[in-house]
Scaffold this active site. Structure first.
Site, PDB file in Angstrom:
ATOM      1  N   THR A 158      69.135 108.985 -29.675  1.00  0.00           N
ATOM      2  CA  THR A 158      68.514 108.698 -30.968  1.00  0.00           C
ATOM      3  C   THR A 158      67.168 108.033 -30.794  1.00  0.00           C
ATOM      4  O   THR A 158      66.930 107.364 -29.802  1.00  0.00           O
ATOM      5  CB  THR A 158      69.442 107.791 -31.799  1.00  0.00           C
ATOM      6  OG1 THR A 158      69.779 108.451 -32.989  1.00  0.00           O
ATOM      7  CG2 THR A 158      68.879 106.489 -32.146  1.00  0.00           C
ATOM      8  N   LYS A 160      70.123 109.703 -39.659  1.00  0.00           N
ATOM      9  CA  LYS A 160      70.343 108.386 -39.070  1.00  0.00           C
ATOM     10  C   LYS A 160      69.582 107.290 -39.800  1.00  0.00           C
ATOM     11  O   LYS A 160      69.609 106.140 -39.395  1.00  0.00           O
ATOM     12  CB  LYS A 160      69.912 108.418 -37.606  1.00  0.00           C
ATOM     13  CG  LYS A 160      70.655 109.466 -36.798  1.00  0.00           C
ATOM     14  CD  LYS A 160      70.056 109.605 -35.422  1.00  0.00           C
ATOM     15  CE  LYS A 160      70.626 110.810 -34.702  1.00  0.00           C
ATOM     16  NZ  LYS A 160      69.960 111.011 -33.410  1.00  0.00           N
ATOM     17  N   SER A 220      66.709 105.755 -27.459  1.00  0.00           N
ATOM     18  CA  SER A 220      66.197 106.280 -26.197  1.00  0.00           C
ATOM     19  C   SER A 220      64.709 106.627 -26.251  1.00  0.00           C
ATOM     20  O   SER A 220      64.011 106.479 -25.263  1.00  0.00           O
ATOM     21  CB  SER A 220      67.003 107.505 -25.768  1.00  0.00           C
ATOM     22  OG  SER A 220      66.990 108.478 -26.786  1.00  0.00           O
ATOM     23  N   CYS A 249      61.167 112.582 -24.924  1.00  0.00           N
ATOM     24  CA  CYS A 249      62.545 112.138 -24.729  1.00  0.00           C
ATOM     25  C   CYS A 249      63.512 113.295 -24.967  1.00  0.00           C
ATOM     26  O   CYS A 249      63.533 113.858 -26.060  1.00  0.00           O
ATOM     27  CB  CYS A 249      62.850 110.980 -25.687  1.00  0.00           C
ATOM     28  SG  CYS A 249      64.563 110.426 -25.610  1.00  0.00           S
ATOM     29  N   THR A 289      65.842 113.136 -28.079  1.00  0.00           N
ATOM     30  CA  THR A 289      65.198 113.050 -29.389  1.00  0.00           C
ATOM     31  C   THR A 289      64.680 114.431 -29.767  1.00  0.00           C
ATOM     32  O   THR A 289      64.020 115.079 -28.962  1.00  0.00           O
ATOM     33  CB  THR A 289      64.018 112.048 -29.336  1.00  0.00           C
ATOM     34  OG1 THR A 289      64.509 110.779 -28.920  1.00  0.00           O
ATOM     35  CG2 THR A 289      63.335 111.917 -30.685  1.00  0.00           C
TER      36      THR A 289
END
Length: 176
Positions: free
Chosen positions: A6, A38, A129, A164, A167
Site C-alpha cells: 500500500t 484504502k 511501502s 514501488c 503500489t
C-alpha cells in the site's frame, strides 16, 4: 512497522488537503486486487482516513476512531490521542497491524500502534511501502510547482507507483 502492499499520501497545500491511496492488494508475491479503496471519509464526511496494513485491522481502527470522534465532538486531535492510547495498551488492539493517516480541515496525523500521534511539519506525510517515494515527490512538487493539493497527490502517487512494486496507479483521492 513496514507494510507491503500500500501507499497512502496526505498533502495540505494552498488551503486544501488531499489524501490518496493506491488500489493494489497483494498476498505474498501475487496481486489479488487492483481497485481497493484504502482512503475514505468518516464522521459526517469531515475527516479523511487512509490505512496501510491488514484490511480488517484498518476497518476496525477506522470504526474505533469514528467512535472517538463521536465521543469528543469531532475533535480529531483528542480522538487520535485517545485511539493511540487504547491501541498501545489494549491486549487485542496491540496485535493490529496497520498505520493510519487521519486529516480534517486543519490537522493531519499519522497514528500508530506504538502510541505515536505525529503531525508533520511540512503538511505532507506518506505511509506504506511506497510512502517515502510519494512523500518525497510531494515535497518537491509543493516547493517547485504551482499545483494544488489534489494534483500534487495524484502526480506523487503516479511516481510512487512507477517505483514501488507494491503500489499501483489505480488511485483513490479524497479532498477537503
Amino acid at each position: 512497522m513496514n507494510f507491503h502492499g500500500t501507499t497512502i499520501l496526505a498533502v495540505r497545500h494552498k488551503g486544501r488537503v488531499a489524501v490518496a491511496g493506491d488500489g493494489q492488494v497483494t498476498m505474498n508475491n501475487i496481486v489479488v486486487k487492483h481497485t481497493a479503496k484504502k482512503v475514505r471519509r468518516i464522521y459526517n464526511d469531515t475527516i479523511i482516513v487512509g490505512f496501510a496494513g491488514a484490511t480488517a485491522d484498518a476497518m476496525n481502527l477506522s470504526e474505533r476512531l469514528e467512535g472517538k470522534l463521536e465521543r469528543y465532538n469531532g475533535n480529531l486531535t483528542r480522538s487520535a490521542v485517545e485511539l493511540a492510547k487504547d491501541w498501545r495498551t489494549d491486549r487485542y488492539l496491540r496485535r493490529l497491524e496497520a498505520l493510519m493517516i487521519a486529516v480534517d480541515s486543519t490537522r493531519m496525523f499519522l497514528v500508530s500502534g506504538n502510541g505515536d500521534v505525529i503531525e508533520p511539519d511540512e503538511g505532507v506525510i506518506g505511509i506504506g511501502s511506497g510512502g517515502v517515494g510519494a512523500q518525497a515527490a510531494a515535497s518537491a512538487l509543493m516547493k517547485h510547482s504551482g499545483l494544488g493539493a489534489r494534483e500534487i497527490v495524484e502526480e506523487s502517487m503516479k511516481i510512487a507507483s512507477s517505483l514501488c512494486v507494491y503500489t499501483n496507479d489505480k488511485i483513490t483521492i479524497e479532498e477537503l
